[in-house]
Design an enzyme around this catalytic site. Structure first.
Site, PDB file in Angstrom:
ATOM      1  N   LYS A  11      10.839  -2.959   9.526  1.00  0.00           N
ATOM      2  CA  LYS A  11       9.788  -3.644   8.795  1.00  0.00           C
ATOM      3  C   LYS A  11      10.348  -4.936   8.215  1.00  0.00           C
ATOM      4  CE  LYS A  11       6.368  -2.844   5.118  1.00  0.00           C
ATOM      5  NZ  LYS A  11       5.852  -1.864   4.141  1.00  0.00           N
TER       6      LYS A  11
ATOM      7  N   SER B 179       2.093   3.094   2.760  1.00  0.00           N
ATOM      8  CA  SER B 179       2.314   2.129   3.826  1.00  0.00           C
ATOM      9  C   SER B 179       3.137   2.605   5.014  1.00  0.00           C
ATOM     10  CB  SER B 179       2.963   0.864   3.252  1.00  0.00           C
ATOM     11  OG  SER B 179       2.056   0.199   2.419  1.00  0.00           O
TER      12      SER B 179
ATOM     13  N   SER C 156       1.129  -0.989   4.951  1.00  0.00           N
ATOM     14  CA  SER C 156       1.594  -2.336   5.253  1.00  0.00           C
ATOM     15  C   SER C 156       2.650  -2.380   6.352  1.00  0.00           C
ATOM     16  CB  SER C 156       2.155  -2.981   3.989  1.00  0.00           C
ATOM     17  OG  SER C 156       3.266  -2.263   3.497  1.00  0.00           O
TER      18      SER C 156
END
Length: 504
Positions: free
Chosen positions: A96, A195, A171
């Site tokens: 990420k 997320s 996210s």
């Protein structure tokens, strides 16, 4: 290099911002008294920073073209090869894009951070490489990680690999999309309100939010230290358990870690669920926006677990709704103080600070209008709470979080696992470029009703795919006691081995 000393005029202005008033004589005298402190700053400035060494060669890589990035799930492509042998030898991993990978750009989904290049690897990056993984790039993530949708990243929206034009979740949007599409074997996500689990539910992957503090957050850009989590997103249970074995454990640099208990998670995957006590959380099925088709798929999975020998019954935890409400002051006031006013790092904790990230992120004030609507909304709530009520609701929410954790813990003394839908809805279409502010924000937060609670309480929570509706995945969330990840993997592995979720 000497730091810049303030002028008398600057000190007078500074004093006024602190609600003080100085005479000209006082200002001059205070300036003289401040000089020894500034001399200490000079000494600190002259020292090399204390950061981890970079041990594996790499180059900066490149931004992939649209043709090579059909889901917009990659932010940057590179190849960092780890050790020649280890648990993850031969496995490809995406990170990420809030995770530091030295020498490779990181923008955390936000144009105000674009151009920042970390100078050291996050702890979990070093652990992945030591275990033989090959890191193949940075996955697109949402704007400073403030969205459960996949439409807020400044590099553009991330498409669901199972239906183009639909939300992949957030996210950790790119992380789940890359795993679900087969572009990588594994990915790391982050979770402050869901997320890891939200994109896993929407994309059909396995996403583990570990117990708070089990996985070190050192070298990852924080939102709010008491809800920051990092964990694995994978295509199957075994890979998830294997990855957690590699990244879990104390690193001595992260105050989120108390006394983390690490287990050999892959060794529990063949134990089955016979006799396992599963509590179906009634409140998890009472969200006002719960799609009945989602509920039906999860209930079918519950029936299947019961057929496998699990002891299943319903349980009510009245505090579940309160847990979600607590996220608002903790998340909004906390992120406003730590991530924004604190320039991404904040204060009052011992650990690994990224000084260069602090310097770069401080520039958000120069282009604050470019911040996403989702972040602005949270900042408005947070700043109002900080200014009008002096942070009392943040403080009270943290106190109440102990009561809520105790309520879940009480239920988990009678059950091994709590079970509910991960998200109440199916993946929705990505908002159009002309969507109203209301619609844009709604697509970002409409799915967090069950997930945010366990960021507040820190319980481990695993989303597993349990069926499809018109080709869109449905996720089922399993929750266990603190450091009970093995129990979650045990239940998930039994379900996975006994049935193909893609045909449910």
């Amino acid at each position: 290099m000497a730091i810049e000393r303030p002028t008398p005029e600057q000190l007078d202005a500074l004093a006024q911002r602190l609600h003080m008033h100085l005479t000209t004589e006082q200002a001059s005298e205070y300036l003289a008294l401040m000089q020894p402190s500034f001399d200490a700053y000079d000494l600190i400035d002259a020292q090399p920073d204390e950061i981890p060494p970079v041990r594996y060669p790499r180059d900066a890589g490149l931004r992939p073209s649209k043709a090579d990035n059909p889901l917009n799930a990659w932010y940057y492509r590179t190849e960092v090869c780890g050790a020649s042998r280890g648990k993850l030898a031969g496995r490809t991993v995406a990170l990420k894009d809030n995770i530091a990978l030295a020498g490779v750009p990181m923008m955390n989904g936000a144009s105000t951070l674009e151009g920042f290049v970390p100078s050291f690897d996050a702890t979990i990056v070093s652990r992945l490489l030591d275990a033989g993984a090959t890191i193949t790039g940075k996955a697109t993530c949402e704007h400073f990680c403030l969205s459960g949708g996949s439409h807020t990243s400044d590099p553009g929206p991330v498409h669901n690999p199972r239906r183009h034009g639909y939300i992949a979740g957030g996210s950790s949007s790119g992380s789940a999309a890359l795993v679900a599409s087969g572009a990588v074997d594994m990915a790391i996500g982050g979770d402050q309100g869901g997320s890891i689990r939200i994109p896993s539910a929407f994309c059909g992957t396995y996403g583990m939010k570990p117990t708070h503090g089990l996985v070190p957050y050192s070298g990852i850009m924080p939102i709010e230290a008491t809800v920051d989590h990092a964990g694995p997103i994978t295509a199957n249970v075994y890979d998830n358990a294997l990855m957690l074995e590699v990244i879990a454990g104390a690193d001595g640099l992260d105050p989120r870690q108390y006394a983390p208990v690490v287990e050999p998670y892959t060794q529990v995957l063949d134990r089955g669920v016979r006799g396992l006590r599963i509590g179906v959380l009634l409140q998890g099925f009472q969200l006002p926006n719960l799609d009945p088709r989602v509920a039906d798929k999860v209930r079918f999975a519950i029936d299947h677990l019961q057929q496998l020998g699990a002891q299943v019954s319903e349980v009510s935890i009245a505090e579940h709704g309160l847990a979600g409400a607590l996220w608002q002051p903790i998340g909004c006031e906390g992120l406003t103080a730590q991530m924004m006013h604190g320039n991404g790092m904040g204060f009052n904790w011992k650990g690994l600070y990224d000084v260069a990230l602090l310097d770069k992120h401080a520039q958000w004030r120069e282009n604050a209008d470019a911040l996403s609507a989702t972040l602005k909304l949270c900042m408005f709530v947070g700043q109002y709470g900080l200014e009008r009520y002096h942070g009392r609701y943040y403080a009270k929410a943290q106190n109440l979080a102990r009561r809520v954790r105790a309520a879940y813990d009480q239920a988990l003394s009678d059950y091994d696992v709590l079970l509910m839908p991960t998200v109440p809805i199916l993946a929705q279409p990505l908002p159009s470029a002309t969507a109203s502010l209301t619609d844009y924000v709604a697509r970002a937060f409409e799915m967090i009703g069950n997930t945010a609670a366990f960021d507040v309480t820190g319980h481990p929570a695993l989303s597993i795919p349990c069926g499809q509706v018109e080709g869109l995945p449905v996720g089922m969330m399993l929750v266990a006691r603190h450091y009970g990840e093995s129990t979650l993997y045990q239940a998930a592995a039994a379900f996975e081995a006994s049935i193909d979720w893609q045909h449910l």
